[in-house]
Design a protein around this motif. Structure first.
Motif, mmCIF file in Angstrom:
data_model
loop_
_atom_site.group_PDB
_atom_site.id
_atom_site.type_symbol
_atom_site.label_atom_id
_atom_site.label_comp_id
_atom_site.label_asym_id
_atom_site.label_seq_id
_atom_site.Cartn_x
_atom_site.Cartn_y
_atom_site.Cartn_z
ATOM 1 N N VAL A 45 46.353 -8.818 109.856
ATOM 2 C CA VAL A 45 46.889 -10.137 110.192
ATOM 3 C C VAL A 45 46.613 -10.463 111.655
ATOM 4 O O VAL A 45 46.237 -11.599 111.986
ATOM 5 N N MET A 46 46.766 -9.488 112.544
ATOM 6 C CA MET A 46 46.470 -9.714 113.964
ATOM 7 C C MET A 46 45.015 -10.092 114.170
ATOM 8 O O MET A 46 44.700 -10.999 114.960
ATOM 9 N N LEU A 47 44.102 -9.413 113.481
ATOM 10 C CA LEU A 47 42.680 -9.730 113.611
ATOM 11 C C LEU A 47 42.378 -11.139 113.108
ATOM 12 O O LEU A 47 41.638 -11.893 113.754
ATOM 13 N N VAL A 48 42.939 -11.501 111.956
ATOM 14 C CA VAL A 48 42.693 -12.838 111.399
ATOM 15 C C VAL A 48 43.232 -13.919 112.343
ATOM 16 O O VAL A 48 42.542 -14.901 112.638
ATOM 17 N N ILE A 49 44.448 -13.744 112.817
ATOM 18 C CA ILE A 49 45.030 -14.726 113.741
ATOM 19 C C ILE A 49 44.228 -14.781 115.035
ATOM 20 O O ILE A 49 43.997 -15.857 115.596
ATOM 21 N N GLY A 50 43.769 -13.630 115.521
ATOM 22 C CA GLY A 50 42.943 -13.608 116.730
ATOM 23 C C GLY A 50 41.647 -14.371 116.541
ATOM 24 O O GLY A 50 41.209 -15.110 117.434
ATOM 25 N N ILE A 51 41.018 -14.213 115.384
ATOM 26 C CA ILE A 51 39.775 -14.938 115.105
ATOM 27 C C ILE A 51 40.045 -16.443 115.035
ATOM 28 O O ILE A 51 39.303 -17.249 115.614
ATOM 29 N N ILE A 52 41.120 -16.819 114.346
ATOM 30 C CA ILE A 52 41.462 -18.241 114.241
ATOM 31 C C ILE A 52 41.718 -18.836 115.621
ATOM 32 O O ILE A 52 41.214 -19.927 115.951
ATOM 33 N N LEU A 53 42.489 -18.143 116.450
ATOM 34 C CA LEU A 53 42.772 -18.645 117.795
ATOM 35 C C LEU A 53 41.517 -18.694 118.653
ATOM 36 O O LEU A 53 41.316 -19.627 119.440
ATOM 37 N N THR A 56 39.504 -21.709 117.529
ATOM 38 C CA THR A 56 40.169 -22.926 117.990
ATOM 39 C C THR A 56 39.947 -23.130 119.483
ATOM 40 O O THR A 56 39.648 -24.240 119.940
ATOM 41 N N ASP A 57 40.040 -22.066 120.254
ATOM 42 C CA ASP A 57 39.821 -22.137 121.693
ATOM 43 C C ASP A 57 38.379 -22.533 122.003
ATOM 44 O O ASP A 57 38.133 -23.384 122.861
ATOM 45 N N ALA A 58 37.425 -21.933 121.290
ATOM 46 C CA ALA A 58 36.016 -22.263 121.520
ATOM 47 C C ALA A 58 35.747 -23.721 121.160
ATOM 48 O O ALA A 58 35.017 -24.423 121.870
ATOM 49 N N GLY A 59 36.329 -24.200 120.069
ATOM 50 C CA GLY A 59 36.157 -25.595 119.677
ATOM 51 C C GLY A 59 36.756 -26.551 120.699
ATOM 52 O O GLY A 59 36.136 -27.557 121.065
#
Length: 70
Positions: A45-53, A56-59
């Motif tokens: 879950v931490m990895l998935v949330i980290g990827i999503i964040l 989002t940050d890159a976008g």
């Protein structure tokens, strides 16, 4: 004659640790297998949330760069 009732005050720190030990005895501890499974789930879950964040940050960074270049 009225008898004096002696009330022995317990040290609050000692009482805290006694109550804590009593509560820890009531805990239903997970098995080693359950603990490993839950730990793995938390890591995923931490990895998935980290990827999503991160995405989002890159976008947001890319959009701000486009807006500021104008």
């Amino acid at each position: 004659m009225a008898e004096k009732v002696k009330s022995k005050k317990t040290n609050p720190i000692v009482a805290f640790f006694r109550e804590t030990v009593g509560e820890l005895r009531k805990v239903s501890w997970p098995t080693q297998r359950e603990a490993m499974q839950l730990t793995g789930l938390v890591i995923v879950v931490m990895l998935v949330i980290g990827i999503i964040l991160g995405l989002t940050d890159a976008g947001a960074h890319g959009l701000l760069n486009l807006l500021l270049e104008i």
